[in-house]
Scaffold this motif. Sequence first.
Motif, PDB file in Angstrom:
ATOM      1  N   VAL A  23       0.846  -1.170   0.118  1.00 44.22           N
ATOM      2  CA  VAL A  23      -0.067  -0.006  -0.058  1.00 44.22           C
ATOM      3  C   VAL A  23       1.013   1.293   0.140  1.00 44.22           C
ATOM      4  O   VAL A  23       1.612   1.151   0.908  1.00 44.22           O
ATOM      5  N   LEU A  24       0.723   2.114  -1.045  1.00 42.98           N
ATOM      6  CA  LEU A  24       1.547   3.388  -1.019  1.00 42.98           C
ATOM      7  C   LEU A  24       1.092   4.304   0.123  1.00 42.98           C
ATOM      8  O   LEU A  24      -0.187   4.760   0.002  1.00 42.98           O
ATOM      9  N   GLU A  25       1.624   4.458   1.195  1.00 45.58           N
ATOM     10  CA  GLU A  25       1.049   5.304   2.218  1.00 45.58           C
ATOM     11  C   GLU A  25       0.730   6.577   1.819  1.00 45.58           C
ATOM     12  O   GLU A  25      -0.280   7.149   2.556  1.00 45.58           O
ATOM     13  N   SER A  26       1.420   7.415   1.042  1.00 43.64           N
ATOM     14  CA  SER A  26       0.890   8.650   0.699  1.00 43.64           C
ATOM     15  C   SER A  26       0.096   8.737  -0.520  1.00 43.64           C
ATOM     16  O   SER A  26      -0.418   9.894  -1.028  1.00 43.64           O
ATOM     17  N   ALA A  27      -0.533   7.402  -1.108  1.00 42.17           N
ATOM     18  CA  ALA A  27      -1.568   7.474  -2.123  1.00 42.17           C
ATOM     19  C   ALA A  27      -2.845   8.366  -1.524  1.00 42.17           C
ATOM     20  O   ALA A  27      -3.175   8.460  -0.713  1.00 42.17           O
ATOM     21  N   ALA A  28      -3.493   8.853  -2.542  1.00 43.15           N
ATOM     22  CA  ALA A  28      -4.774   9.622  -2.225  1.00 43.15           C
ATOM     23  C   ALA A  28      -5.711   8.616  -1.533  1.00 43.15           C
ATOM     24  O   ALA A  28      -6.368   9.052  -0.807  1.00 43.15           O
ATOM     25  N   ALA A  29      -5.719   7.421  -2.046  1.00 37.13           N
ATOM     26  CA  ALA A  29      -6.665   6.232  -1.471  1.00 37.13           C
ATOM     27  C   ALA A  29      -6.144   4.956  -1.946  1.00 37.13           C
ATOM     28  O   ALA A  29      -5.306   5.153  -2.881  1.00 37.13           O
ATOM     29  N   SER A  30      -6.116   4.021  -1.061  1.00 38.27           N
ATOM     30  CA  SER A  30      -5.718   2.470  -1.427  1.00 38.27           C
ATOM     31  C   SER A  30      -6.644   1.734  -1.073  1.00 38.27           C
ATOM     32  O   SER A  30      -7.277   1.940  -0.017  1.00 38.27           O
ATOM     33  N   LEU A  31      -7.024   1.059  -1.968  1.00 37.17           N
ATOM     34  CA  LEU A  31      -8.201  -0.174  -1.709  1.00 37.17           C
ATOM     35  C   LEU A  31      -7.610  -1.461  -1.852  1.00 37.17           C
ATOM     36  O   LEU A  31      -7.231  -1.910  -2.802  1.00 37.17           O
ATOM     37  N   ASP A  32      -7.520  -2.133  -0.636  1.00 38.02           N
ATOM     38  CA  ASP A  32      -6.808  -3.559  -0.346  1.00 38.02           C
ATOM     39  C   ASP A  32      -7.939  -4.461  -0.535  1.00 38.02           C
ATOM     40  O   ASP A  32      -8.973  -4.417   0.083  1.00 38.02           O
ATOM     41  N   CYS A  33      -7.781  -5.258  -1.632  1.00 37.51           N
ATOM     42  CA  CYS A  33      -8.881  -6.121  -1.884  1.00 37.51           C
ATOM     43  C   CYS A  33      -8.442  -7.801  -2.113  1.00 37.51           C
ATOM     44  O   CYS A  33      -7.155  -7.853  -2.390  1.00 37.51           O
ATOM     45  N   THR A  34      -9.421  -8.360  -2.078  1.00 35.98           N
ATOM     46  CA  THR A  34      -9.316  -9.955  -2.433  1.00 35.98           C
ATOM     47  C   THR A  34     -10.136  -9.880  -3.783  1.00 35.98           C
ATOM     48  O   THR A  34     -11.217  -9.330  -4.047  1.00 35.98           O
ATOM     49  N   VAL A  35      -9.659 -10.819  -4.580  1.00 34.25           N
ATOM     50  CA  VAL A  35     -10.312 -10.969  -5.927  1.00 34.25           C
ATOM     51  C   VAL A  35     -11.376 -11.942  -5.656  1.00 34.25           C
ATOM     52  O   VAL A  35     -11.280 -13.169  -5.484  1.00 34.25           O
ATOM     53  N   SER A  36     -12.600 -11.575  -6.105  1.00 38.42           N
ATOM     54  CA  SER A  36     -13.727 -12.491  -5.992  1.00 38.42           C
ATOM     55  C   SER A  36     -14.339 -13.215  -7.255  1.00 38.42           C
ATOM     56  O   SER A  36     -14.966 -14.283  -7.173  1.00 38.42           O
ATOM     57  N   ARG A  37     -13.795 -12.471  -8.232  1.00 35.04           N
ATOM     58  CA  ARG A  37     -14.211 -13.198  -9.641  1.00 35.04           C
ATOM     59  C   ARG A  37     -13.325 -12.549 -10.746  1.00 35.04           C
ATOM     60  O   ARG A  37     -13.204 -11.267 -10.635  1.00 35.04           O
ATOM     61  N   SER A  38     -13.197 -13.300 -11.855  1.00 36.92           N
ATOM     62  CA  SER A  38     -12.498 -12.770 -12.905  1.00 36.92           C
ATOM     63  C   SER A  38     -13.414 -13.250 -14.154  1.00 36.92           C
ATOM     64  O   SER A  38     -13.767 -14.328 -14.193  1.00 36.92           O
ATOM     65  N   VAL A  39     -13.142 -12.222 -15.366  1.00 37.44           N
ATOM     66  CA  VAL A  39     -13.887 -12.495 -16.473  1.00 37.44           C
ATOM     67  C   VAL A  39     -12.948 -12.141 -17.621  1.00 37.44           C
ATOM     68  O   VAL A  39     -12.379 -11.223 -17.649  1.00 37.44           O
ATOM     69  N   ASP A  40     -12.591 -12.957 -18.557  1.00 37.04           N
ATOM     70  CA  ASP A  40     -11.788 -12.921 -19.666  1.00 37.04           C
ATOM     71  C   ASP A  40     -12.776 -12.443 -20.546  1.00 37.04           C
ATOM     72  O   ASP A  40     -13.744 -12.986 -20.964  1.00 37.04           O
ATOM     73  N   ILE A  41     -12.200 -11.001 -21.110  1.00 41.02           N
ATOM     74  CA  ILE A  41     -12.930 -10.367 -22.233  1.00 41.02           C
ATOM     75  C   ILE A  41     -11.882  -9.875 -23.539  1.00 41.02           C
ATOM     76  O   ILE A  41     -11.082  -9.137 -23.025  1.00 41.02           O
ATOM     77  N   GLY A  42     -12.013 -10.484 -24.526  1.00 41.28           N
ATOM     78  CA  GLY A  42     -10.979  -9.948 -25.445  1.00 41.28           C
ATOM     79  C   GLY A  42      -9.516 -10.219 -25.175  1.00 41.28           C
ATOM     80  O   GLY A  42      -9.260 -11.390 -24.641  1.00 41.28           O
ATOM     81  N   THR A  43      -8.624  -9.330 -25.213  1.00 42.60           N
ATOM     82  CA  THR A  43      -7.265  -9.326 -24.830  1.00 42.60           C
ATOM     83  C   THR A  43      -7.046  -9.201 -23.069  1.00 42.60           C
ATOM     84  O   THR A  43      -5.979  -9.166 -22.901  1.00 42.60           O
ATOM     85  N   HIS A  44      -8.209  -8.829 -22.335  1.00 49.04           N
ATOM     86  CA  HIS A  44      -8.002  -8.536 -21.014  1.00 49.04           C
ATOM     87  C   HIS A  44      -8.768  -9.397 -20.093  1.00 49.04           C
ATOM     88  O   HIS A  44      -9.648 -10.145 -20.533  1.00 49.04           O
ATOM     89  N   THR A  45      -8.296  -9.183 -18.681  1.00 51.40           N
ATOM     90  CA  THR A  45      -9.263 -10.284 -17.799  1.00 51.40           C
ATOM     91  C   THR A  45      -9.825  -8.729 -16.862  1.00 51.40           C
ATOM     92  O   THR A  45      -9.001  -8.059 -16.385  1.00 51.40           O
ATOM     93  N   VAL A  46     -11.175  -9.087 -16.366  1.00 46.70           N
ATOM     94  CA  VAL A  46     -11.517  -8.077 -15.551  1.00 46.70           C
ATOM     95  C   VAL A  46     -11.558  -8.796 -14.159  1.00 46.70           C
ATOM     96  O   VAL A  46     -12.291  -9.842 -14.108  1.00 46.70           O
ATOM     97  N   PHE A  47     -10.935  -8.132 -13.416  1.00 46.33           N
ATOM     98  CA  PHE A  47     -10.930  -8.539 -11.836  1.00 46.33           C
ATOM     99  C   PHE A  47     -11.911  -7.795 -11.097  1.00 46.33           C
ATOM    100  O   PHE A  47     -11.656  -6.655 -10.798  1.00 46.33           O
ATOM    101  N   PHE A  48     -12.797  -8.655 -10.625  1.00 44.66           N
ATOM    102  CA  PHE A  48     -13.913  -7.974  -9.503  1.00 44.66           C
ATOM    103  C   PHE A  48     -13.019  -8.326  -8.220  1.00 44.66           C
ATOM    104  O   PHE A  48     -13.088  -9.298  -7.728  1.00 44.66           O
ATOM    105  N   CYS A  49     -13.065  -6.868  -7.626  1.00 43.54           N
ATOM    106  CA  CYS A  49     -12.318  -7.093  -6.142  1.00 43.54           C
ATOM    107  C   CYS A  49     -13.130  -6.689  -5.062  1.00 43.54           C
ATOM    108  O   CYS A  49     -13.594  -5.586  -4.819  1.00 43.54           O
ATOM    109  N   ALA A  50     -13.295  -7.538  -4.021  1.00 43.05           N
ATOM    110  CA  ALA A  50     -13.708  -7.144  -2.807  1.00 43.05           C
ATOM    111  C   ALA A  50     -13.050  -6.469  -1.963  1.00 43.05           C
ATOM    112  O   ALA A  50     -11.915  -6.790  -1.535  1.00 43.05           O
TER     113      ALA A  50
END
Length: 168
Positions: free
Chosen positions: A113-140
């Motif tokens: 976690v970058l301590e001085s970031a404007a905000a940091s969201l620390d997440c676990t990946v709950s689901r991922s979906v492959d679309i075209g050339t990318h993967t979309v990670f849904f993060c809790a």
Amino acid sequence: MIALSPDRTTFREAMARIGAAVNIITTTTTTGDVGMTVSAVCSVTDDPATVLVCIGRSSRQYHHFSTAGIICINVLSHEHEVLSPIFAGKGDIGMTERFTHGKWIRLATGAPVLESAAASLDCTVSRSVDIGTHTVFFCAVQAVHLGSSVSGLVYHGRAYHRIPQKQA
């Protein structure tokens, strides 16, 4: 120029005209910390707190993020502009050296976690979906760290732009 069925170049040019927050996403693996710069991040819902991150499967870091199960999204402020190209791999800077820039802490998942970031969201990946050339990670979202943001940093038109904080 009108393109009814856009080719990849035209589509990418259109996407470059959408301003996006600049983020460094991080994870940790058995071989160490991994991070990269991304702009494809957005909120999904606030109950439960969920965000999504899109990562190209051709990225050198993709395998680490797809197998770790944790992602921390560090939203950059204007003072972090120098970090963005470092974590984008410009200048061939190794992964360990990338994390010598800035001060890093840990929250719930153990991802950096970058301590001085404007905000940091620390997440676990709950689901991922492959679309075209990318993967979309849904993060809790497991934990949030709010820094003292003076202004935002967006990428628009293939350049960085500072978004000043509204004066009271």
